[in-house]
Design a protein around this motif. Structure first.
Motif: not given
Lengths: 359, 359, 359, 359
Positions: A252, A279, A282-283, A286, C79, C255-257, C259, C278-284, C286-287, D356
């Motif tokens: 992380v 964005f 926010h991340c 988190k 994606n 940024i999202k790309q 991630l 988990e962190f990345v899923r949360h950020c994506i 959000k996007s 989860y």
């Protein structure tokens, strides 16, 4: 007949006084606005001066608490440092100041905002991008080079003249921001964001912490020299880095580190109020959920030394670290881990040959 | 009958002496190998001890110059710092030491290598990955916890006890590595990599520079505490960061910065000899072509202060910075630049609305 | 006497039947578990077989809806494509299957889980990492190579044999996931996640969409060949990419790309249940807040063609694009923008010289 | 009296003819320059028209070979795709065209360059940034919207009307660029860069490969719609991706992938001639040293299907993939690898608890 109203970011100094007069002459009604973000200033004198020069209204706004909480704290969570060295003090202040100016302009029905930031530097960009982002219809009729005061250190002592005794502090964090600072020897405690920040500026300043003399890359593509002092920010950065590594998962942290670098660039370039910065904030926020605990550190002769840390959310597991001592750790695991990691390296050698010995 | 030959990384201490004996008992012929990378050691005594314990051959190898030039210099070019704080001293030494061990094993026809690095830590990984990468057929029959000496500072003075006078140095760089260090007052000059590095260790050590007490994330997924001192490396890092920003294009720097972070992780995790690390080193080296010039700095009470820099390759253009003074800079350009940058921000506001005022 | 209970991921095939028997012989009580994630399988026959072989209990679990909603949808939002080509079908299924297995093990008080995934591949890793993450105390007593069925395409027609008429679909998105699919000509509508996904698999399969034959890099460091078909996923990826670019800010997208690339690696390597994933899923997630609207596309002979898109959250502003036509766009802005961007490039030329003409 | 010379990028069309006349009227001497980068154009007619309109000189330059070799090939090595979809055809042509224009201007002593690219789009930026980078003293006195021709597909057939038989090709690569294309059935061979590229455009065009209809993010911050066709580029991208993954180390690929994304943005935004783009091109080129071998593929109905690949530099090791069959692979290694990777995940669960199951 009035051309309309302008909210002018007024500093009380010569430059913005000239702008005020010039705007009046051009037929604008001028609303003077002074932001208090903790600078050393005689606000009453400035108010009188603005009124005397013909300002319709004068607003003096105490932004100190919101500056610390809404701007400095998120930057701290990000470990925001521009180009590995600059802690972004001024850069963070601009969107805070401009936001209130836009609020005043909207409330007072002013179509224009004006400021004294120079055309060749970063501050004009930071100021104007914030205004356009928050008030797309706004115009900025005039800006002028606000000759910077000589860049001398004002908050920090020369480390050579600083005390020969360190100060030892405990800084407590919750969700990645400081919630309490305690001076171990003196027992002094600070618990609000503004008090914490001012106290750390005081302690850091006393010990000459956070001075830098750098060349930096401006947004407009030229390099320039900057001399900065960030005493409180430097102490907090050290403490935050420490408690963060203590409580945050390694992977992380890596992802968050690259978001923090991005965040720093965005702040520096004036994009605090942009979709991408929102964005990223926010991340990062988190990522701070478990960044909690207490760091003990010593401040001395321009330096900050971490003495120790503890946290209910610590991922540092002493038992695990010494687990082989206890016999419940299988050394075969480490060997397997290494051999699997080596599969790729051996193949590379087999097929293409390392040439390390030929050189 | 002999099971074959083992090249043992022998330290002269208790642990590797036990390994030596154990290997003999198991029927291996043992070749003892001591690497001199600058540690404080009685190499003659160690040689005698190894011979007495039954080593067939003893090789004492002076790796100091190649360690500085081929390992420390590339890390410096990268500004390699693990997790924002650790300057990677030991991590960089492992591939250097293991490389020579592999060379000896290949030359002597030994099928095995052995070392005293522990199973729970990073050093075992660094050691073994290097061996597998450079000698895919090798095996490592035995390793044992080489109980670390108490992690006390050995090179650096306590900053509180350090001199009350700074030392001022000039460090000259070419292609991103130091080529000369001069003590401004005393006139002392050092011009070979090894001399430069030793001298900076000495000066840094005298002023208590480069001590850290951190919690770090190991490759195998646990956190552990580390206490490190890197006096010379810390001085060089400050100087290199400064001359690099002075001479390198902003956008090249950003890309190079992320490569440097990657490089640091690779070093820490033991992948010095991997295709990706080789690739990253090549790219970073390429980025350093113009990193040339001289940095003046002061070392004092645990801190390094940059005093100034100059370079024939400087991208810092004083005329350009003050160009509006001279009238050949069109302020319209900056406004256009800002307004184009704001197109996206205004659209975002128009379509989705910033909610910054509602909070 | 029983050694304890094992939850075995049973497929009804030869391999896991052997495992079941072997576990019984070793003295374990076996709970057979079959996950239905949409494969073509006679679950009743499998249940009977498991019971006959001596399973204490047999659980057949319909995971199709949660597989689509909790696993495929987040991958779609990202994606997620591994190494630019592989849409990660199987990789995404493993954590879904293993999660339920762990739930059963916890509920039934089983200390062990077992599976038929092979030792040399990715599936073992995905399976076991999920188990360790969700049930740290668990053990996995035995796994065996579950010989993969011949990798032939089962869902997709050969494009050469596919219809000579395209099917035209409308896919509606909200928060980055499909909420409705409509066949434009036939009027067919699908509105639940599972129905949408099955329908797109059917249409994509009919037209031979989503077949690939690749060499990929496994987590354990070797390359292997994979033949995959992902008909519905491929249609969705095209549609999502389109609506995302239409509604998402450019810089957020960048940024999202990155991630998303990270997310793909994590999924491939088996880290769905990890703090970083988990962190990345949360950020994506959000996007994706504004990723809303409808994409029209045609499916034909193995290809997906985007025909158009519309969205209430569109950032595509036709008026703005043609604004110079209307006269309220100042060309001076573009010139200023370009000239400021060129400051750095001109300096680079001035100081170091481009050598483009010498080559 | 002449105001000086202008090199005008002349297309033969109405817009640049108007610019030519206008420049003459303003007192400039006009040098017309037509670049042949493979477009369908009557260059003789254009030359006569320019002369008739009063051009002092007319240069028609065949840039086709250098366009393919120096611009398209590096983009191919990078797998350069903007925003996951756009293959950057036009974007890559601009720096090639502008470079020659600058060369002519320097040689002819012209102080000005002019072009017909529009003020609202990307092409103006690409054109002008290249000119400023390569000729810092240059000025661009006038540009005008060069109304784009209706964006219809000109090179590619509608896939619905394309042949019902695939063409099967072999593409041979060395250092990441194609060196030979062979039509398997017909035996046709192409071996120069220009011939290879033209031939693939022809084959791709015949089968309707590489059409896209997208919304993209322009540099100036607005979204716009683009309809593109890149038949040859699309075939090459598929083939290159395949041979690259086959021959490149996994971790090198990851780093190179992010450099490729950066490269794509730089190309799109007009920064081909910038220090960072030069740096990135160098690094990507370095990564291609082992990208060598032959890919067989089929082109059919708008799609490219990889049929197979072979390479003397392959890192795909069939023996290794099936090594457990041969008994010289220790399954304990994989288990150890997994358990070490799980250390972090288990700790996370232990300390913070996965939630989860609660959802």
């Amino acid at each position: 007949m009035s051309k309309g109203s302008v909210v002018l970011a007024y500093s009380g100094g010569l430059d913005t006084s000239c702008i005020l007069l010039w705007l009046k002459e051009q037929g604008y009604e001028v609303i003077a606005y002074l932001a208090n973000i903790g600078q050393d200033e005689d606000f009453d004198a400035a108010r009188k001066k603005a009124e005397k020069l013909g300002a319709e209204k004068v607003f003096i706004e105490d932004l100190r608490s919101e500056f610390v909480q809404e701007f400095i704290w998120p930057a701290l969570q990000a470990n925001a440092v521009y180009e590995d060295r600059y802690l972004l003090g001024t850069s963070i202040a601009r969107p805070c100041i401009a936001r209130r100016q836009v609020q005043i302009a909207r409330r007072e029905g002013a179509q224009y905002v004006s400021h004294g930031a120079t055309g060749k530097g970063n501050d004009q960009i930071r100021f104007e991008l914030t205004c356009y982002a928050l008030y797309p219809q706004v115009q900025a009729p005039w800006s002028m080079d606000n000759h910077a005061p000589p860049d001398l250190y004002q908050m920090t002592k020369n480390p050579e003249d600083s005390p020969n005794e360190p100060d030892v502090l405990e800084i407590h964090f919750a969700k990645g921001v400081p919630v309490k600072v305690r001076h171990v020897k003196e027992g002094t405690c600070k618990e609000t964001p503004l008090e914490i920040f001012c106290y750390l500026n005081e302690i850091g300043g006393k010990h000459g912490v956070g001075r830098i003399d750098i060349v930096e890359n401006r947004f407009i593509g030229m390099k320039s020299r900057g001399i900065y002092e960030t005493p409180g920010g430097t102490i907090l950065l050290h403490a935050h880095l420490d408690i963060e590594t203590f409580t945050m998962d390694r992977e992380v942290r890596k992802i968050k580190q690259s978001l923090g670098i991005k965040f720093s660039e965005l702040i520096y370039n004036g994009f605090w109020y942009s979709p991408e910065c929102e964005f990223v904030r926010h991340c990062i926020d988190k990522s701070q959920e478990s960044v909690e605990g207490c760091v003990q550190l010593s401040v001395f002769k321009g330096q900050v030394y971490i003495l120790g840390r503890e946290s209910p959310k610590s991922l540092y597991n002493e038992e695990l670290v010494s687990m082989d001592v206890q016999g419940d750790y299988d050394p075969c695991d480490a060997s397997g881990f290494i051999r699997i990691n080596a599969v790729r390296l051996r193949e590379h050698n087999r097929l293409q040959g390392y040439e390390y010995f030929k050189k």
